[in-house]
Design an enzyme around this catalytic site. Structure first.
Site, mmCIF file in Angstrom:
data_model
loop_
_atom_site.group_PDB
_atom_site.id
_atom_site.type_symbol
_atom_site.label_atom_id
_atom_site.label_comp_id
_atom_site.label_asym_id
_atom_site.label_seq_id
_atom_site.Cartn_x
_atom_site.Cartn_y
_atom_site.Cartn_z
ATOM 1 N N ALA A 72 0.815 -1.215 0.000
ATOM 2 C CA ALA A 72 0.000 0.000 0.000
ATOM 3 C C ALA A 72 0.851 1.269 0.000
ATOM 4 C CB ALA A 72 -0.935 0.002 1.204
ATOM 5 N N THR A 73 1.974 1.234 0.658
ATOM 6 C CA THR A 73 2.813 2.433 0.689
ATOM 7 C C THR A 73 3.256 2.810 -0.724
ATOM 8 O OG1 THR A 73 3.588 2.028 2.941
ATOM 9 C CG2 THR A 73 4.972 3.414 1.546
ATOM 10 N N GLN A 180 -7.154 -0.712 4.536
ATOM 11 C CA GLN A 180 -7.926 -1.324 5.622
ATOM 12 C C GLN A 180 -9.311 -1.774 5.185
ATOM 13 O OE1 GLN A 180 -6.844 -2.093 8.580
ATOM 14 N NE2 GLN A 180 -4.890 -1.012 8.602
ATOM 15 N N GLY A 201 -1.714 -6.836 0.319
ATOM 16 C CA GLY A 201 -2.174 -8.194 0.560
ATOM 17 C C GLY A 201 -2.250 -8.600 2.017
ATOM 18 N N HIS A 202 -1.322 -8.104 2.824
ATOM 19 C CA HIS A 202 -1.205 -8.662 4.171
ATOM 20 C C HIS A 202 -2.271 -8.166 5.132
ATOM 21 C CE1 HIS A 202 0.704 -5.304 6.546
ATOM 22 N NE2 HIS A 202 0.912 -4.852 5.333
ATOM 23 N N THR A 240 10.530 -7.022 -12.412
ATOM 24 C CA THR A 240 10.077 -8.407 -12.502
ATOM 25 C C THR A 240 8.985 -8.662 -11.474
ATOM 26 O OG1 THR A 240 12.269 -9.096 -13.221
ATOM 27 C CG2 THR A 240 10.808 -10.815 -12.350
ATOM 28 N N CYS A 325 5.885 6.798 23.576
ATOM 29 C CA CYS A 325 7.050 6.041 24.035
ATOM 30 C C CYS A 325 7.267 4.783 23.221
ATOM 31 C CB CYS A 325 6.866 5.627 25.488
ATOM 32 S SG CYS A 325 6.692 6.999 26.585
#
Lengths: 386, 124
Positions: A72-73, A180, A201-202, A240, A325
């Site tokens: 997606a990035t 999402q 995909g993930h 590729t 943090c």
């Protein structure tokens, strides 16, 4: 340590067993370069064609409208930067929201440095962007707008149908980060006025490292490439193709299409059970829209609690936090700040995201663990803390 | 699992903060800074710290540091409070350098407590 309980499906999902087997099969039997014309290369290419058909069917589009990317990035980068550059001679004004993913906001920030002008829109307190606010931001020289479908932190679902219609009326390219949403909610691009759509995909039980950008087949809708070096994918995204990953993504799309309604019902039930177990906590607040949001995500903040300590107290739950943090950004969630949450509330936020494998027992345990953690940390905190 | 941000000692002290809470008739010091709060309470007699308790709003490293400090300082001369420096406790607990500011709030609270104890007790 007790066995982890995974409630971070918005960050990533486990690869479906069938998808893993499909990828393995491709790796050992169709390993050739899909651009090669020999028999093994043709087999790899055939696997890609099958996957493209499967993914295209998930949105009701033609396979030729899909460009494979690394995720997606990259899709966001290609869609936004590529789209803006393709139309730069028509105008240099762009529109997006402050609550977009960094894969979007950072692209717009980069484009600003390259001479584009960006209007950054804030959501309302529930996280939504009102169509009239959006319409008012579009100008004569606006060439591209990008609004995410489902917010990754809050689960807020934007009215992309209304926003897209406004863009079509004004001939503005409409990009949607749907990382999402794809495979989780029904998307029909035959009827939705979306020009460019990013996915990976993930997020829906497919592999990491593979995604796609949908580019609508209509006049004026195109992107300039970001990469150069080969003729693959009509030179829009050369390189590729990883046919095994693509085959896995295609099968994940096929599986999602077959069970999307059942998945949604399961997510809604799990989130309801979780919220029932959390709602009695004094000072707890829902970030986003519980009624109209994506049911896989429940983001809550709680008054008087430090986020990083809360996260550690919640182990063995695997959840996400808006705590400064615990992230590399060293700043509380900008998404929750845009919703009007204070720094303290933003950094105490916990995002629970449920998935196919989430059980009722797990969410009941998670709710109990959260209640106990909050009680424990409040016992330690000084009076009038925060 | 690699890259655990918390040492085993931090995890242990965070999970079992035996010295958290209050003390009756104690001298109290509280510092709010760096986005955290540290409150220390001490009872002392004859120049010796009898009991110490803490309350914290902060990250696990800070909670662990407060617990470690209280456990170590009980029974020690009150005069040592003014000499407390956070660097040693940071090393013992393997606190990452980016947390230095927060742990220094504990140092400020300890030194404030030392001034109160040695310069005239302020009952809680």
């Amino acid at each position: 340590m007790a066995a982890p309980i995974y409630l971070d499906y918005a960050a990533s999902t486990p690869v479906d067993q069938r998808v893993a087997e499909r990828m393995f099969e491709c790796r050992v039997s169709a390993y050739a370069n899909p651009s090669s014309n020999h028999v093994v290369g043709r087999q790899a290419r055939s696997n890609i064609d099958t996957a493209a058909a499967q993914l295209a069917a998930l949105f009701n589009v033609e396979p030729e409208t899909l460009i494979w990317t690394s995720g997606a990035t990259e899709s966001d980068n290609l869609g936004i930067a590529g789209g803006a550059r393709y139309r730069k001679n028509r105008g240099r004004h762009l529109v997006t929201m402050t609550t977009e993913h960094k894969a979007v906001t950072d692209v717009f920030s980069m484009l600003e440095k390259q001479g584009f002008e960006v209007t950054w829109l804030d959501p309302d307190a529930s996280g939504h962007l009102a169509p009239d606010v959006f319409a008012a931001a579009l100008r004569e020289d606006t060439q591209l707008a990008s609004i995410m479908y489902v917010n990754n932190e809050t689960g807020v679902v934007q009215d992309v149908a209304a926003l897209g219609s406004i863009c079509r009326d004004k001939d503005v390219l409409f990009h949607v980060d749907a990382a999402q949403a794809v495979g989780k909610i029904a998307i029909d691009l035959e009827s939705l006025p979306i020009d460019l759509m990013s996915l990976t995909g993930h997020k829906f039980y497919g592999p990491k490292g593979i995604g796609a950008l949908y580019i609508a087949d209509r006049s004026g809708c195109h992107v300039e490439p970001l990469l150069f070096g080969g003729g693959q994918q009509r030179r829009i995204r050369p390189g590729t193709l990883p046919s095994d990953l693509i085959a896995g993504l295609g099968l994940a799309a096929d599986i999602a299409a077959a069970r999307i309604d059942d998945d949604l019902a399961h997510l809604a039930e799990m989130r309801a059970v979780l919220w029932d177990g959390l709602r009695s906590v004094d000072g707890i607040l829902v970030n986003g829209d519980l009624d109209a949001g994506f049911p896989g995500i429940l983001n809550v903040s709680v008054e008087g609690i430090e986020g990083e300590s809360l996260l550690l107290s919640l182990e063995p739950l695997c959840v996400a936090t808006g705590s400064a943090c615990n992230s590399k950004s060293q700043e509380p969630s900008y998404v929750l700040r845009a919703l009007g949450r204070s720094d303290m509330l933003a950094q105490s936020s916990i995002r629970f995201s449920v998935g196919r494998q989430t059980s009722r027992e797990e969410v009941l345990y998670a709710a109990r663990r959260y209640r106990e953690a909050v009680a424990h940390l409040r016992k330690i905190a000084p009076g009038e803390a925060r | 699992v690699s890259a655990d941000p918390y040492s085993a000692m931090v995890r242990e002290l965070f999970a079992n903060p035996a010295h958290s809470g209050d003390l009756p008739d104690a001298t109290v010091a509280r510092i709010d800074d760096q986005g955290v709060s540290v409150q220390l309470a001490a009872t002392h007699e004859g120049g010796v710290i009898n009991s110490l308790r803490f309350r914290v709003w902060g990250c696990p490293h800070l909670i662990a540091a407060c617990e470690a400090f209280c456990a170590a300082a009980e029974g020690r001369p009150a005069g040592e409070l003014s000499d407390f420096h956070a660097v040693e406790i940071m090393r013992t607990l393997s606190v990452p350098v980016e947390k230095t500011g927060r742990i220094l709030v504990l140092e400020d609270a300890v030194q404030s407590l030392g001034r109160s104890v040695c310069g005239g007790a302020v009952p809680q």
